[in-house]
Design a protein around this motif. Structure first.
Motif, PDB file in Angstrom:
ATOM      1  N   GLY A  11       0.739  -1.058   0.191  1.00  0.00           N
ATOM      2  CA  GLY A  11       0.148   0.069   0.190  1.00  0.00           C
ATOM      3  C   GLY A  11       1.362   1.201   0.101  1.00  0.00           C
ATOM      4  O   GLY A  11       1.934   1.205   0.123  1.00  0.00           O
ATOM      5  N   THR A  12       0.128   2.446  -0.296  1.00  0.00           N
ATOM      6  CA  THR A  12       1.067   3.451  -0.284  1.00  0.00           C
ATOM      7  C   THR A  12       0.482   4.929   0.496  1.00  0.00           C
ATOM      8  O   THR A  12       1.335   5.537   0.920  1.00  0.00           O
ATOM      9  CB  THR A  12       0.853   4.240  -1.628  1.00  0.00           C
ATOM     10  N   SER A  13      -0.389   4.644   1.391  1.00  0.00           N
ATOM     11  CA  SER A  13      -1.115   5.374   2.344  1.00  0.00           C
ATOM     12  C   SER A  13      -0.896   5.370   3.642  1.00  0.00           C
ATOM     13  O   SER A  13      -1.270   6.549   4.275  1.00  0.00           O
ATOM     14  CB  SER A  13      -2.984   5.635   1.822  1.00  0.00           C
TER      15      SER A  13
ATOM     16  N   PHE B  79      -0.111 -10.902  14.786  1.00  0.00           N
ATOM     17  CA  PHE B  79      -1.123 -11.893  13.838  1.00  0.00           C
ATOM     18  C   PHE B  79      -0.721 -11.880  12.964  1.00  0.00           C
ATOM     19  O   PHE B  79      -1.548 -13.236  12.341  1.00  0.00           O
ATOM     20  CB  PHE B  79      -2.594 -11.850  14.924  1.00  0.00           C
ATOM     21  N   GLN B  80      -0.240 -11.249  12.245  1.00  0.00           N
ATOM     22  CA  GLN B  80       0.104 -11.496  10.258  1.00  0.00           C
ATOM     23  C   GLN B  80       1.745 -10.831   9.923  1.00  0.00           C
ATOM     24  O   GLN B  80       1.748  -9.996   9.290  1.00  0.00           O
ATOM     25  CB  GLN B  80      -0.667 -10.154   9.204  1.00  0.00           C
ATOM     26  N   PRO B  81       2.708 -12.033  10.567  1.00  0.00           N
ATOM     27  CA  PRO B  81       4.069 -11.246  10.441  1.00  0.00           C
ATOM     28  C   PRO B  81       3.914 -10.880   9.023  1.00  0.00           C
ATOM     29  O   PRO B  81       5.632 -10.466   9.352  1.00  0.00           O
ATOM     30  CB  PRO B  81       4.985 -12.735  11.233  1.00  0.00           C
ATOM     31  N   SER B  82       3.880 -11.660   8.481  1.00  0.00           N
ATOM     32  CA  SER B  82       4.529 -11.597   6.820  1.00  0.00           C
ATOM     33  C   SER B  82       3.659 -10.627   6.163  1.00  0.00           C
ATOM     34  O   SER B  82       3.891 -10.008   5.029  1.00  0.00           O
ATOM     35  CB  SER B  82       3.615 -12.919   6.173  1.00  0.00           C
ATOM     36  N   ALA B  83       2.588  -9.708   6.761  1.00  0.00           N
ATOM     37  CA  ALA B  83       2.094  -8.435   5.985  1.00  0.00           C
ATOM     38  C   ALA B  83       3.463  -7.497   6.200  1.00  0.00           C
ATOM     39  O   ALA B  83       3.272  -6.297   5.973  1.00  0.00           O
ATOM     40  CB  ALA B  83       0.534  -7.998   7.367  1.00  0.00           C
ATOM     41  N   VAL B  84       4.323  -6.797   6.739  1.00  0.00           N
ATOM     42  CA  VAL B  84       5.703  -6.300   7.142  1.00  0.00           C
ATOM     43  C   VAL B  84       6.572  -6.929   6.835  1.00  0.00           C
ATOM     44  O   VAL B  84       6.711  -7.620   7.572  1.00  0.00           O
ATOM     45  CB  VAL B  84       5.336  -5.451   8.525  1.00  0.00           C
ATOM     46  N   TYR B  85       7.493  -6.503   6.016  1.00  0.00           N
ATOM     47  CA  TYR B  85       8.750  -6.400   5.717  1.00  0.00           C
ATOM     48  C   TYR B  85       9.634  -5.618   6.680  1.00  0.00           C
ATOM     49  O   TYR B  85       9.626  -4.680   7.167  1.00  0.00           O
ATOM     50  CB  TYR B  85       9.304  -7.136   4.059  1.00  0.00           C
ATOM     51  N   VAL B  86      11.026  -6.507   7.403  1.00  0.00           N
ATOM     52  CA  VAL B  86      11.681  -5.498   8.405  1.00  0.00           C
ATOM     53  C   VAL B  86      12.631  -6.229   8.560  1.00  0.00           C
ATOM     54  O   VAL B  86      13.744  -7.176   7.626  1.00  0.00           O
ATOM     55  CB  VAL B  86      11.555  -5.921   9.436  1.00  0.00           C
ATOM     56  N   ALA B  87      13.551  -4.393   7.724  1.00  0.00           N
ATOM     57  CA  ALA B  87      15.181  -5.265   7.413  1.00  0.00           C
ATOM     58  C   ALA B  87      16.114  -4.451   8.156  1.00  0.00           C
ATOM     59  O   ALA B  87      15.201  -3.619   8.635  1.00  0.00           O
ATOM     60  CB  ALA B  87      16.178  -4.917   5.770  1.00  0.00           C
TER      61      ALA B  87
ATOM     62  N   ALA C  90      13.427 -11.943   2.401  1.00  0.00           N
ATOM     63  CA  ALA C  90      14.068 -10.818   1.400  1.00  0.00           C
ATOM     64  C   ALA C  90      13.345  -9.873   0.644  1.00  0.00           C
ATOM     65  O   ALA C  90      11.612 -10.353   0.999  1.00  0.00           O
ATOM     66  CB  ALA C  90      15.231 -11.199   0.400  1.00  0.00           C
ATOM     67  N   PHE C  91      13.188  -8.441   0.351  1.00  0.00           N
ATOM     68  CA  PHE C  91      12.047  -7.384   0.358  1.00  0.00           C
ATOM     69  C   PHE C  91      11.573  -8.197  -0.914  1.00  0.00           C
ATOM     70  O   PHE C  91      10.945  -7.496  -1.728  1.00  0.00           O
ATOM     71  CB  PHE C  91      13.210  -6.435   0.792  1.00  0.00           C
ATOM     72  N   PHE C  92      12.491  -8.737  -2.239  1.00  0.00           N
ATOM     73  CA  PHE C  92      11.964  -9.129  -3.395  1.00  0.00           C
ATOM     74  C   PHE C  92      11.093  -9.994  -3.261  1.00  0.00           C
ATOM     75  O   PHE C  92      11.124 -10.211  -4.470  1.00  0.00           O
ATOM     76  CB  PHE C  92      13.397  -9.454  -4.177  1.00  0.00           C
ATOM     77  N   HIS C  93      11.011 -10.189  -1.778  1.00  0.00           N
ATOM     78  CA  HIS C  93      10.307 -11.361  -2.539  1.00  0.00           C
ATOM     79  C   HIS C  93       8.067 -11.248  -2.116  1.00  0.00           C
ATOM     80  O   HIS C  93       7.890 -11.851  -2.473  1.00  0.00           O
ATOM     81  CB  HIS C  93      10.155 -12.430  -0.857  1.00  0.00           C
ATOM     82  N   PRO C  94       8.511  -9.448  -0.933  1.00  0.00           N
ATOM     83  CA  PRO C  94       6.632  -9.448  -0.852  1.00  0.00           C
ATOM     84  C   PRO C  94       5.814  -9.277  -2.675  1.00  0.00           C
ATOM     85  O   PRO C  94       6.455  -8.946  -3.733  1.00  0.00           O
ATOM     86  CB  PRO C  94       6.506  -8.284  -0.349  1.00  0.00           C
ATOM     87  N   GLN C  95       4.364  -9.478  -2.501  1.00  0.00           N
ATOM     88  CA  GLN C  95       4.263  -9.367  -3.371  1.00  0.00           C
ATOM     89  C   GLN C  95       3.513  -7.742  -3.950  1.00  0.00           C
ATOM     90  O   GLN C  95       3.718  -6.918  -3.262  1.00  0.00           O
ATOM     91  CB  GLN C  95       2.443 -10.117  -3.608  1.00  0.00           C
ATOM     92  N   ALA C  96       3.651  -7.611  -5.326  1.00  0.00           N
ATOM     93  CA  ALA C  96       3.113  -6.093  -5.405  1.00  0.00           C
ATOM     94  C   ALA C  96       1.774  -5.757  -5.076  1.00  0.00           C
ATOM     95  O   ALA C  96       0.472  -6.917  -4.469  1.00  0.00           O
ATOM     96  CB  ALA C  96       2.724  -5.968  -7.023  1.00  0.00           C
TER      97      ALA C  96
END
Length: 104
Positions: A53-55, A64-72, A97-103
């Motif tokens: 998202g962008t907003s 409860f959703q650990p894959s909703a946010v990526y952290v480096a 890794a960050f290149f795995h998230p969905q658009a």
């Protein structure tokens, strides 16, 4: 016009390599600069959060959703005001890794 067979196989290899490189995911880096107004050096762990998202003005982990946010993360031993450091988002990242998230 006649193309010799050795050249044809060479051209096919180059075309295959170029196609494979074009399909690789992008490797993402962030450059972070310590503001000169800070006035003193800094050290510690620098975290970069990424959510779809962008907003959103703030991003935090969701247990409860650990894959909703990526952290480096990157350990910063010493950074002077005005200096920059590059963060490799594939080096130390959660949940992947960050290149795995969905658009999105």
């Amino acid at each position: 016009m006649r193309i010799c067979k050795p050249y044809l196989s060479f051209l096919a290899t180059i075309l295959f390599a170029a196609t494979a490189l074009a399909q690789e995911p992008q490797h993402l880096f962030f450059r972070v600069t310590l503001a000169p107004a800070i006035g003193m050096p800094a050290s510690g762990r620098l975290l970069v959060f990424l959510a779809s998202g962008t907003s959103a003005k703030e991003v935090d982990m969701n247990q409860f959703q650990p894959s909703a946010v990526y952290v480096a993360a990157k350990e910063i031993p010493y950074l002077k005001p005005g200096e920059a450091i590059d963060i490799d988002t594939d080096d130390l990242a959660f949940p992947a890794a960050f290149f795995h998230p969905q658009a999105g």
